[in-house]
Design an enzyme around this catalytic site. Structure first.
Site, PDB file in Angstrom:
ATOM      1  N   ARG A 252     -10.003 -21.841 -11.310  1.00 14.76           N
ATOM      2  CA  ARG A 252     -10.352 -20.462 -11.675  1.00 14.76           C
ATOM      3  C   ARG A 252     -11.330 -20.383 -12.837  1.00 14.76           C
ATOM      4  O   ARG A 252     -11.656 -19.284 -13.295  1.00 14.76           O
ATOM      5  CB  ARG A 252      -9.079 -19.704 -12.062  1.00 14.76           C
ATOM      6  CG  ARG A 252      -8.097 -19.540 -10.922  1.00 14.76           C
ATOM      7  CD  ARG A 252      -8.647 -18.612  -9.869  1.00 14.76           C
ATOM      8  NE  ARG A 252      -7.720 -18.354  -8.797  1.00 14.76           N
ATOM      9  CZ  ARG A 252      -7.841 -17.331  -7.957  1.00 14.76           C
ATOM     10  NH1 ARG A 252      -8.859 -16.498  -8.058  1.00 14.76           N
ATOM     11  NH2 ARG A 252      -6.993 -17.163  -6.982  1.00 14.76           N
TER      12      ARG A 252
ATOM     13  N   CYS B  40      -5.804  -9.390   3.123  1.00 20.24           N
ATOM     14  CA  CYS B  40      -6.769  -8.584   3.881  1.00 20.24           C
ATOM     15  C   CYS B  40      -8.143  -9.200   4.130  1.00 20.24           C
ATOM     16  O   CYS B  40      -8.684  -9.032   5.221  1.00 20.24           O
ATOM     17  CB  CYS B  40      -6.925  -7.238   3.207  1.00 20.24           C
ATOM     18  SG  CYS B  40      -5.406  -6.287   3.341  1.00 20.24           S
ATOM     19  N   PHE B  41      -8.730  -9.889   3.156  1.00 20.97           N
ATOM     20  CA  PHE B  41     -10.114 -10.319   3.358  1.00 20.97           C
ATOM     21  C   PHE B  41     -10.268 -11.123   4.654  1.00 20.97           C
ATOM     22  O   PHE B  41     -11.098 -10.826   5.499  1.00 20.97           O
ATOM     23  CB  PHE B  41     -10.605 -11.154   2.176  1.00 20.97           C
ATOM     24  CG  PHE B  41     -11.060 -10.343   0.988  1.00 20.97           C
ATOM     25  CD1 PHE B  41     -11.087  -8.963   1.045  1.00 20.97           C
ATOM     26  CD2 PHE B  41     -11.473 -10.966  -0.179  1.00 20.97           C
ATOM     27  CE1 PHE B  41     -11.503  -8.205  -0.040  1.00 20.97           C
ATOM     28  CE2 PHE B  41     -11.905 -10.227  -1.270  1.00 20.97           C
ATOM     29  CZ  PHE B  41     -11.911  -8.849  -1.209  1.00 20.97           C
TER      30      PHE B  41
ATOM     31  N   GLU C   5      -7.433   2.646   2.463  1.00 16.86           N
ATOM     32  CA  GLU C   5      -7.076   2.428   1.066  1.00 16.86           C
ATOM     33  C   GLU C   5      -7.937   1.305   0.480  1.00 16.86           C
ATOM     34  O   GLU C   5      -8.077   0.266   1.091  1.00 16.86           O
ATOM     35  CB  GLU C   5      -5.588   2.077   0.954  1.00 16.86           C
ATOM     36  CG  GLU C   5      -5.102   1.948  -0.466  1.00 16.86           C
ATOM     37  CD  GLU C   5      -5.557   3.111  -1.330  1.00 16.86           C
ATOM     38  OE1 GLU C   5      -5.191   4.262  -1.023  1.00 16.86           O
ATOM     39  OE2 GLU C   5      -6.304   2.883  -2.298  1.00 16.86           O
TER      40      GLU C   5
ATOM     41  N   VAL D 270       0.830  -1.205   0.000  1.00 15.41           N
ATOM     42  CA  VAL D 270       0.000   0.000   0.000  1.00 15.41           C
ATOM     43  C   VAL D 270       0.868   1.259   0.000  1.00 15.41           C
ATOM     44  O   VAL D 270       0.709   2.135  -0.854  1.00 15.41           O
ATOM     45  CB  VAL D 270      -0.957  -0.007   1.219  1.00 15.41           C
ATOM     46  CG1 VAL D 270      -1.603   1.353   1.414  1.00 15.41           C
ATOM     47  CG2 VAL D 270      -2.027  -1.045   1.000  1.00 15.41           C
ATOM     48  N   GLY D 271       1.801   1.332   0.958  1.00 21.09           N
ATOM     49  CA  GLY D 271       2.624   2.544   1.079  1.00 21.09           C
ATOM     50  C   GLY D 271       3.352   2.880  -0.221  1.00 21.09           C
ATOM     51  O   GLY D 271       3.328   4.034  -0.668  1.00 21.09           O
TER      52      GLY D 271
ATOM     53  N   LYS E 274      -3.862 -13.966  -6.722  1.00 22.08           N
ATOM     54  CA  LYS E 274      -4.627 -13.567  -7.910  1.00 22.08           C
ATOM     55  C   LYS E 274      -3.626 -13.198  -8.977  1.00 22.08           C
ATOM     56  O   LYS E 274      -2.422 -13.119  -8.701  1.00 22.08           O
ATOM     57  CB  LYS E 274      -5.571 -12.394  -7.606  1.00 22.08           C
ATOM     58  CG  LYS E 274      -4.825 -11.128  -7.193  1.00 22.08           C
ATOM     59  CD  LYS E 274      -5.731 -10.002  -6.756  1.00 22.08           C
ATOM     60  CE  LYS E 274      -6.419  -9.331  -7.925  1.00 22.08           C
ATOM     61  NZ  LYS E 274      -6.957  -7.988  -7.567  1.00 22.08           N
TER      62      LYS E 274
END
Ligand SMILES: NC(=O)C1=CN([C@@H]2O[C@H](COP(=O)(O)OP(=O)(O)OC[C@H]3O[C@@H](n4cnc5c(N)ncnc54)[C@H](O)[C@@H]3O)[C@@H](O)[C@H]2O)C=CC1
Ligand SMILES: O=C(O)[C@H]1O[C@H](OP(=O)(O)OP(=O)(O)OC[C@H]2O[C@@H](n3ccc(=O)[nH]c3=O)[C@H](O)[C@@H]2O)[C@H](O)[C@@H](O)[C@@H]1O
Length: 467
Positions: A443, A277-278, A162, A14-15, A340
């Site tokens: 997938r 994150c999820f 974010e 992110v940063g 992903k």
């Protein structure tokens, strides 16, 4: 109040990209991204842009444009804090692995360390921006630390979560659906909010910049991730029913997604969602709900995780069952390891759990991923602590040639939806495999008609075999 210098603590997924875009769009602001991880900072400073620590399409050219002009990467945290008018905290907030809330709550030790360091160093008033994803009401803890351990200077705390997704980070940052800024409703709070709005307004239309109170902003981030993950678990739950009944999840997704109230995005059935994150954010939400005694709310969200675990486990179970109930000594080729496509990030990737399950069955797993390094794959396996690292290295091999990975395999498992998998010479792959040659497409990526015509026995998540 005009911002001239920004410091961002945390040079991660992110940063790094977020600050690169701010620096590109605001050439008059000096942006310094700091991290305690020296090798990461060195990689951000590497002259070879292929060595940036984060792979994101389009990121290299933005870094090339801004780095050395007004974008800097450094390990000198104190100087960057001291100089800055505005400090973003963008450090990791993983699930706690110890003590109270173990396995559920977010571990805020890195956030607290940042707050203490800012308090220690700051000699002038500063705006502190929570960029990391945090439990609702964290801003009050940060403010408490800053106000009680600082040098008497004034801090304004903003929440600016974010929403970028990996693989599309640059596009998401350049054209965000919205930018969310939460702040105090006092006059100073509103001034701080305006200072941050002014930065984003350099490239984001004003009507997409949303301002709220701090708590709504913090909670909106967890809510967004919970809703997104819930859609994946919901479609994955339906994929199980499809397989039993002869329905096809792709057709079901299309049919429901055309309802404008449902919408077409995030309806792809998969081997299970991954990413840093999820899972962490939903577990955190469940923990928060429980801590308020809201057990029904907690159970509701926890089910999203349980469904995701089921989806990963049933994928490996299906491989074992289909290969005549034993994979012991059989080679299973993995196409993809990242959680992903278009990212080198493997955190919580479904591939890790599927590989672990198969190694428990004594399978030999061979992995190819276009962007993930061998040492990362072994680190992911070792982190599980399921077996000795020597055994992981004996049973699991990594190769940079997909054709070698598939050679002599009994089955291929597609774990990541990398576009290049569709460009392979599948006839050639088939000829070099054990027969019957199985493909387990986690997938729904490959062309089943083509593969079946070649002779593969093809299994796709969510595609019923009953006609
Ligand atoms: N990865 C993603 O796509 C997204 C992540 N987030 C949130 O953003 C936050 C950061 O996530 P990532 O960038 O993925 O994490 P990351 O693990 O890639 O990066 C965090 C960085 O912070 C550094 N750090 C930790 N403590 C430090 C300290 N005291 N001083 C200096 N540096 C320190 C670490 O060395 C690491 O390089 C998390 O809260 C995450 O939930 C939010 C949206 C998207
Ligand atoms: O807070 C975060 O970290 C970020 O989490 C997600 O972004 P990310 O995890 O990078 O990637 P997603 O595109 O959301 O994919 C997450 C997982 O869900 C899977 N997925 C996604 C969509 C879908 O239809 N089906 C599906 O299985 C993906 O393959 C992947 O494993 C959110 O999309 C971002 O908005 C958020 O900022």
């Amino acid at each position: 109040m005009k911002t001239t210098k920004i410091c961002c603590i945390g040079a991660g997924y992110v940063g790094g990209p977020t600050m690169a875009v701010i620096a590109q769009k605001c050439p008059n602001i000096k942006v310094t991204v700091v991290d305690i991880n020296e090798s990461r900072i060195n990689a951000w400073n590497d002259a070879d842009l292929n060595k940036l620590p984060v792979f994101e399409p389009g990121l290299d050219s933005i870094v090339k444009e801004a780095r050395g002009r007004n974008l800097f990467f450094s390990t000198d945290v104190d100087t960057a804090i001291d100089e800055a008018d505005m400090i973003f905290i963008s450090v990791n907030t993983p699930t706690k692995t110890y003590g109270k809330g173990k396995g559920m709550a977010a571990d805020l030790k890195y956030i607290e360390l940042c707050a203490r360091q800012i308090a220690k160093v700051a000699k002038e008033n500063k705006i502190v921006v929570e960029k990391s994803t945090l439990p609702v009401r964290t801003a009050s803890a940060i403010k408490n630390i800053l106000d009680h351990t600082g040098n008497g200077v004034k801090f304004q705390i903003l929440s600016n979560p974010e929403f970028l997704a990996e693989g599309t980070a640059v596009q998401d940052l350049l054209k965000p659906d919205r930018v969310l800024i939460g702040g105090d409703t006092s006059e100073e709070g509103e001034q701080a909010i305006k200072a941050l709005v002014d930065i984003y307004a350099n490239w984001v239309p004003k009507d997409k910049i949303l301002t709220t109170n701090v708590w709504s902003s913090e909670l909106s981030k967890l809510t967004a991730n919970a809703f997104l993950a819930q859609r994946v678990s919901s479609i994955n739950a339906m994929s199980v029913i499809c397989e039993k009944t002869g329905a096809d999840i792709k057709e079901v997704s299309k049919a429901i997604g055309m309802d404008s109230r449902i919408g077409p995005k995030f309806l792809k059935a998969s081997v299970g969602f991954g990413g840093s994150c999820f899972q962490k954010d939903i577990l955190n939400l469940v923990y928060i709900a429980k801590s308020y005694g809201l057990n029904e709310v907690a159970d509701y969200w926890e089910q999203v995780i349980l469904m995701n675990d089921h989806q990963k486990n049933r994928f490996s179970d299906n491989i074992v069952r289909t290969l005549y109930n034993t994979v012991s000594g059989k080679k299973i080729a993995f196409l993809g390891w990242a959680f992903k496509k278009d990212t080198n990030d493997t955190r919580e990737s479904a591939a890790i759990k599927v590989a672990d399950n198969l190694l428990n069955e004594q399978a030999h797993v061979a992995v190819y991923d276009p962007k993930v390094k061998e040492e990362q794959i072994y680190a992911d396996m070792d982190y599980l602590n399921s077996r000795h690292s020597v055994e992981n290295r004996a049973l699991l091999k990594v190769n940079s040639d997909p054709y070698e990975v598939c050679k002599d395999a009994h089955a291929i498992a597609v774990l990541t939806e990398w576009d290049e998998f569709n460009t392979y010479d599948w006839q050639n792959i088939y000829e070099n495999m054990q027969k019957p040659a199985f493909v387990f497409d986690g997938r729904g990526l490959l062309n089943h008609k083509e593969l079946e015509e070649i002779g593969f026995i093809y299994y796709k998540i969510g595609r019923g075999t009953k006609v």
